[in-house]
Write a protein that holds these residues in place. Structure first.
Motif, PDB file in Angstrom:
ATOM      1  N   GLY A 108       0.823  -1.208   0.000  1.00  0.00           N
ATOM      2  CA  GLY A 108       0.000   0.000   0.000  1.00  0.00           C
ATOM      3  C   GLY A 108       0.856   1.256   0.000  1.00  0.00           C
ATOM      4  O   GLY A 108       2.027   1.230   0.414  1.00  0.00           O
ATOM      5  N   THR A 109       0.295   2.355  -0.457  1.00  0.00           N
ATOM      6  CA  THR A 109       1.018   3.625  -0.475  1.00  0.00           C
ATOM      7  C   THR A 109       0.364   4.600   0.497  1.00  0.00           C
ATOM      8  O   THR A 109      -0.813   4.473   0.829  1.00  0.00           O
ATOM      9  N   PHE A 110       1.151   5.560   0.953  1.00  0.00           N
ATOM     10  CA  PHE A 110       0.632   6.556   1.880  1.00  0.00           C
ATOM     11  C   PHE A 110       1.391   7.870   1.664  1.00  0.00           C
ATOM     12  O   PHE A 110       2.554   7.875   1.239  1.00  0.00           O
ATOM     13  N   PRO A 111       0.738   9.009   1.957  1.00  0.00           N
ATOM     14  CA  PRO A 111       1.392  10.307   1.737  1.00  0.00           C
ATOM     15  C   PRO A 111       2.403  10.615   2.835  1.00  0.00           C
ATOM     16  O   PRO A 111       2.169  10.330   4.017  1.00  0.00           O
ATOM     17  N   ILE A 112       3.530  11.201   2.445  1.00  0.00           N
ATOM     18  CA  ILE A 112       4.566  11.554   3.410  1.00  0.00           C
ATOM     19  C   ILE A 112       5.083  12.959   3.131  1.00  0.00           C
ATOM     20  O   ILE A 112       4.980  13.459   2.016  1.00  0.00           O
ATOM     21  N   ASP A 113       5.635  13.554   4.168  1.00  0.00           N
ATOM     22  CA  ASP A 113       6.384  14.806   4.044  1.00  0.00           C
ATOM     23  C   ASP A 113       7.850  14.433   4.187  1.00  0.00           C
ATOM     24  O   ASP A 113       8.281  13.963   5.241  1.00  0.00           O
ATOM     25  N   LEU A 114       8.627  14.588   3.131  1.00  0.00           N
ATOM     26  CA  LEU A 114      10.011  14.119   3.071  1.00  0.00           C
ATOM     27  C   LEU A 114      10.984  15.291   3.056  1.00  0.00           C
ATOM     28  O   LEU A 114      10.849  16.208   2.241  1.00  0.00           O
ATOM     29  N   HIS A 115      11.965  15.247   3.958  1.00  0.00           N
ATOM     30  CA  HIS A 115      13.054  16.216   3.971  1.00  0.00           C
ATOM     31  C   HIS A 115      14.366  15.442   3.980  1.00  0.00           C
ATOM     32  O   HIS A 115      14.515  14.474   4.736  1.00  0.00           O
ATOM     33  N   LEU A 134       1.765  11.453   6.723  1.00  0.00           N
ATOM     34  CA  LEU A 134       0.686  12.441   6.746  1.00  0.00           C
ATOM     35  C   LEU A 134      -0.705  11.810   6.794  1.00  0.00           C
ATOM     36  O   LEU A 134      -1.697  12.525   6.847  1.00  0.00           O
ATOM     37  N   THR A 135      -0.764  10.479   6.774  1.00  0.00           N
ATOM     38  CA  THR A 135      -2.057   9.803   6.630  1.00  0.00           C
ATOM     39  C   THR A 135      -3.044  10.184   7.719  1.00  0.00           C
ATOM     40  O   THR A 135      -4.145  10.667   7.445  1.00  0.00           O
ATOM     41  N   GLU A 136      -2.639   9.979   8.979  1.00  0.00           N
ATOM     42  CA  GLU A 136      -3.589  10.193  10.078  1.00  0.00           C
ATOM     43  C   GLU A 136      -3.999  11.658  10.152  1.00  0.00           C
ATOM     44  O   GLU A 136      -5.182  11.982  10.252  1.00  0.00           O
ATOM     45  N   ARG A 137      -3.009  12.555  10.065  1.00  0.00           N
ATOM     46  CA  ARG A 137      -3.327  13.966  10.160  1.00  0.00           C
ATOM     47  C   ARG A 137      -4.216  14.412   9.014  1.00  0.00           C
ATOM     48  O   ARG A 137      -5.201  15.114   9.195  1.00  0.00           O
ATOM     49  N   GLN A 138      -3.878  13.957   7.808  1.00  0.00           N
ATOM     50  CA  GLN A 138      -4.630  14.413   6.651  1.00  0.00           C
ATOM     51  C   GLN A 138      -5.991  13.737   6.545  1.00  0.00           C
ATOM     52  O   GLN A 138      -6.931  14.322   6.018  1.00  0.00           O
ATOM     53  N   LEU A 247      -4.092  16.354   1.301  1.00  0.00           N
ATOM     54  CA  LEU A 247      -5.498  15.964   1.354  1.00  0.00           C
ATOM     55  C   LEU A 247      -5.878  15.138   0.135  1.00  0.00           C
ATOM     56  O   LEU A 247      -6.550  14.112   0.236  1.00  0.00           O
ATOM     57  N   ALA A 248      -5.424  15.565  -1.028  1.00  0.00           N
ATOM     58  CA  ALA A 248      -5.765  14.862  -2.263  1.00  0.00           C
ATOM     59  C   ALA A 248      -5.116  13.488  -2.311  1.00  0.00           C
ATOM     60  O   ALA A 248      -5.718  12.521  -2.797  1.00  0.00           O
ATOM     61  N   LEU A 249      -3.882  13.367  -1.806  1.00  0.00           N
ATOM     62  CA  LEU A 249      -3.186  12.072  -1.826  1.00  0.00           C
ATOM     63  C   LEU A 249      -3.852  11.067  -0.898  1.00  0.00           C
ATOM     64  O   LEU A 249      -3.902   9.876  -1.195  1.00  0.00           O
ATOM     65  N   VAL A 250      -4.361  11.555   0.227  1.00  0.00           N
ATOM     66  CA  VAL A 250      -5.102  10.655   1.128  1.00  0.00           C
ATOM     67  C   VAL A 250      -6.330  10.119   0.408  1.00  0.00           C
ATOM     68  O   VAL A 250      -6.633   8.926   0.449  1.00  0.00           O
ATOM     69  N   ALA A 251      -7.036  10.992  -0.291  1.00  0.00           N
ATOM     70  CA  ALA A 251      -8.240  10.582  -1.016  1.00  0.00           C
ATOM     71  C   ALA A 251      -7.906   9.688  -2.203  1.00  0.00           C
ATOM     72  O   ALA A 251      -8.748   8.924  -2.663  1.00  0.00           O
ATOM     73  N   ALA A 252      -6.652   9.745  -2.688  1.00  0.00           N
ATOM     74  CA  ALA A 252      -6.267   8.968  -3.870  1.00  0.00           C
ATOM     75  C   ALA A 252      -6.080   7.496  -3.565  1.00  0.00           C
ATOM     76  O   ALA A 252      -6.014   6.674  -4.477  1.00  0.00           O
ATOM     77  N   GLY A 253      -5.963   7.143  -2.270  1.00  0.00           N
ATOM     78  CA  GLY A 253      -5.798   5.729  -1.910  1.00  0.00           C
ATOM     79  C   GLY A 253      -4.456   5.194  -2.359  1.00  0.00           C
ATOM     80  O   GLY A 253      -3.414   5.772  -2.077  1.00  0.00           O
ATOM     81  N   GLU A 254      -4.468   4.085  -3.095  1.00  0.00           N
ATOM     82  CA  GLU A 254      -3.234   3.398  -3.454  1.00  0.00           C
ATOM     83  C   GLU A 254      -2.754   3.744  -4.849  1.00  0.00           C
ATOM     84  O   GLU A 254      -1.880   3.080  -5.393  1.00  0.00           O
TER      85      GLU A 254
END
Length: 384
Positions: A108-115, A134-138, A247-254
């Motif tokens: 599965g894929t999930f959104p992240i903030d990468l630095h 970012l999954t839970e927060r978003q 927000l959009a990536l969370v809604a995009a699922g996998e």
């Protein structure tokens, strides 16, 4: 950093072990995942938070290429990204950061903030990635956003019902008067004489007066709707865009997608209603993700540039592009390329952007799909 620990004869090994244990305990308590790789992309260190985030144990990933933690197309392109940076010095993520997607052990894929930071150990370059899921927060923000949208929809429907009743009452009077005057004039013209024609003229004058009154009622309503209740402030465009993408990536699922941000830091301050402009970006990004569902390569690029007192924002994708018959009426209500779509998303975007004093338009993207452009007032000189 200078080591100020006292020298203890015969105890240097114990000091090193104690220091390593101390550093390990610090790394294990850091909430963000931390991954260290070398210039070949080989994983050198994998923190406890990274184990929880990705579902792998450290001993399972040490010595493996970090691309194993990425969905396509980043997985196949990652070594090329590093090679490009080493060869040109062009920074796309290092020291910049971006919102993107990562791949869990289960696929599965999930959104992240990468630095990503860079360092040298002896003559070896190493890169340290700090990753925040970012999954839970978003998901929470998405639920709140959807709840706000539903409440706003109910409020609009209620307001529209009240307005419709008021409009019907207000318009009924001049329309009834017009109908009465027209019927009287018609009857008088059956056998017209000079006196009768004068009465007909007066009746037609009254029709004109009542028509103007009806028009004023409609204009007042239009002005009321156009003013709205938005509160505009100077906001960071980068922050608004990053939150909307997550927000959009969370809604995009996998559906894995490569997200590239090319926001001009010199044009970051804009005068906007943050929620409304996030809704515009969210709609455009969701449309792009849906357009790329069947595309072998899924690329999403959001860029900005200054443009004569405005900031121009572009959202473009690598999808199939727009059909010519749809492109000509894209921002009209009830025009949609989706079988289950209402065709209001782009119309709402058009209304919001116009209400902010900007404009919105579409064209072909260099990525092969569609590029949506819109402008916002540049507030760089008004930030105090």
């Amino acid at each position: 950093m200078t080591d100020r620990s006292p020298e203890v004869p015969g105890n240097s090994g114990a000091v090193v072990l104690a220091r390593d244990a101390y550093l390990r305990s610090l790394l294990e308590t850091v909430p963000d995942a931390m991954i260290v790789i070398d210039a070949r992309g080989t994983i050198l260190s994998f923190s406890a938070a990274a184990e929880r985030m990705f579902g792998f144990r450290e001993d399972e990933v040490l010595g493996e290429n970090v691309s194993m933690l990425m969905p396509s197309p980043d997985r196949e392109r990652h070594d090329g990204y590093i090679g490009h940076y080493l060869g040109t010095g062009e920074r796309k993520i290092i020291g910049v950061g971006r919102v993107t997607t990562a791949r869990h052990r289960d696929g599965g894929t999930f959104p992240i903030d990468l630095h990503v930071g860079e360092a040298r150990i002896d003559d070896e370059r190493v890169f340290t990635g700090f990753i925040r899921d970012l999954t839970e927060r978003q998901e929470t923000e998405l639920k709140l956003h959807n709840l706000q949208s539903e409440l706003a929809h109910v409020s609009r429907v209620t307001a529209m019902g009240t307005l419709a009743t008021s409009i019907a009452h207000e318009l009924n009077q001049p329309l009834t008067a017009i109908a009465n005057y027209v019927e009287a004039a018609r009857d008088l013209l059956v056998a017209p004489d000079a006196a009768t024609l004068e009465i007909v003229r007066e009746a037609l004058d009254e029709c004109a007066t009542q028509s103007v009154r009806a028009g004023q009622i409609v204009r007042r309503l239009r002005d009321f709707i156009a003013r709205g209740e938005s509160e505009r402030r100077v906001e960071s465009l980068a922050r608004v865009v990053n939150e909307a993408i997550a927000l959009a990536l969370v809604a995009a699922g996998e559906r894995a997608v490569e997200v590239e941000l090319a926001l001009d830091s010199a044009a970051d301050k804009v005068l906007i209603d943050r929620i409304q402009i996030q809704q515009v970006i969210l709609n455009l990004v969701r449309n792009a993700l849906e357009a790329m569902t069947a595309s072998p390569v899924r690329q999403l690029r959001i860029s900005s540039r200054p443009e004569a007192g405005f900031v121009a924002v572009t959202v473009e994708d690598s999808g199939p592009g727009l059909a010519e018959d749809v492109a000509t009426q894209l921002f009209q209500p009830f025009v949609s390329t989706k079988t289950a779509g209402m065709g209001l998303g782009l119309s709402i975007c058009h209304t919001i952007v116009n209400g902010h004093g900007g404009r919105i338009w579409a064209g072909a993207s260099v990525l092969g799909g569609t590029a949506f452009h819109f402008t916002l007032i540049d507030a760089g000189d008004n930030d105090g």
